[in-house]
Design an enzyme around this catalytic site. Structure first.
Site, PDB file in Angstrom:
ATOM      1  N   CYS A  79      36.248  38.064  45.501  1.00  0.00           N
ATOM      2  CA  CYS A  79      37.115  39.161  45.967  1.00  0.00           C
ATOM      3  C   CYS A  79      36.688  40.517  45.410  1.00  0.00           C
ATOM      4  O   CYS A  79      36.649  41.518  46.130  1.00  0.00           O
ATOM      5  CB  CYS A  79      38.573  38.879  45.642  1.00  0.00           C
ATOM      6  SG  CYS A  79      38.935  38.732  43.870  1.00  0.00           S
ATOM      7  N   HIS A  97      42.921  38.616  41.545  1.00  0.00           N
ATOM      8  CA  HIS A  97      42.564  38.830  42.951  1.00  0.00           C
ATOM      9  C   HIS A  97      42.766  40.302  43.287  1.00  0.00           C
ATOM     10  O   HIS A  97      43.682  40.953  42.768  1.00  0.00           O
ATOM     11  CB  HIS A  97      43.416  37.956  43.876  1.00  0.00           C
ATOM     12  CG  HIS A  97      42.902  37.898  45.279  1.00  0.00           C
ATOM     13  ND1 HIS A  97      41.675  37.369  45.607  1.00  0.00           N
ATOM     14  CD2 HIS A  97      43.449  38.330  46.441  1.00  0.00           C
ATOM     15  CE1 HIS A  97      41.493  37.463  46.920  1.00  0.00           C
ATOM     16  NE2 HIS A  97      42.562  38.051  47.445  1.00  0.00           N
ATOM     17  N   HIS A 133      41.123  41.433  52.369  1.00  0.00           N
ATOM     18  CA  HIS A 133      40.554  40.860  51.146  1.00  0.00           C
ATOM     19  C   HIS A 133      39.649  39.694  51.493  1.00  0.00           C
ATOM     20  O   HIS A 133      39.712  39.133  52.583  1.00  0.00           O
ATOM     21  CB  HIS A 133      41.668  40.421  50.177  1.00  0.00           C
ATOM     22  CG  HIS A 133      42.670  39.471  50.759  1.00  0.00           C
ATOM     23  ND1 HIS A 133      43.012  38.293  50.152  1.00  0.00           N
ATOM     24  CD2 HIS A 133      43.430  39.520  51.883  1.00  0.00           C
ATOM     25  CE1 HIS A 133      43.933  37.660  50.865  1.00  0.00           C
ATOM     26  NE2 HIS A 133      44.198  38.388  51.928  1.00  0.00           N
TER      27      HIS A 133
END
Length: 179
Positions: A86, A138, A150
């Site tokens: 990510c 994240h 994302h």
């Protein structure tokens, strides 16, 4: 009318008012000088604002263009093969517009300026806890209307997706604005 068009029209309108105001009661050649001087000093900060909005729109566009092309793999930063986790994804996308981000969601959460959730703007980084509760692990890019883009490996998804931030409300931690 979109926000960028509105801002541009506002800048042009303000510049016209400055020129008219500067010209009243001043001789012709001085009017040109006063208008040019005033216009030049008023422009940079307004242009920077428009430029920043445009840059954020381009960042979102780059991120969206990678949907279906990028694969997620934890701990990987491989731009040549478009395999990212990510944070290496956000690092890659922002780098395309000249913004340097560190690798790692926790490291990125310390860059830029804090943004309250209610003040999110397009292009802001949003940080979540998806594994260990309360710990940033994240990151995604806010795209407006309560959504973010994302790179993830969850459920049937492996790659870049758009999600509703409300689906992550219990896992939302913070947001940052980087320029």
């Amino acid at each position: 009318m979109n926000k960028l068009t509105f801002i541009r029209k506002s800048i042009i309108g303000a510049a016209c008012l400055v020129i008219i105001a500067a010209g009243s009661g001043i001789a012709g050649h001085q009017t040109t000088y006063a208008a040019t001087t005033t216009s030049t000093t008023a422009q940079p900060s307004q242009a920077a604002s428009v430029s920043s909005l445009q840059k954020k729109a381009e960042i979102i566009s780059i991120a969206k263009s990678l949907m279906g092309k990028v694969k997620y793999k934890f701990g990987v930063n491989n731009p040549s093969r478009l395999i990212f986790d990510c944070s290496s994804f956000t690092k890659y996308v922002f780098a395309k517009k000249g913004i340097t981000l560190k690798w790692g969601s926790s490291a990125q959460s310390k860059q830029g300026k804090y943004v309250a959730k209610k003040n999110l703007q397009k292009g802001d980084l949003v940080f979540l806890s998806v594994a260990k509760p309360g710990k940033i692990n994240h990151v995604g890019i806010y795209i407006g209307d309560g959504k973010f883009i994302h790179n993830t490996n969850g459920g049937s998804a492996n790659g870049v997706i758009i999600s509703n931030l409300s689906s992550y409300s219990s896992r939302y931690i913070t947001a940052r604005r980087v320029d």
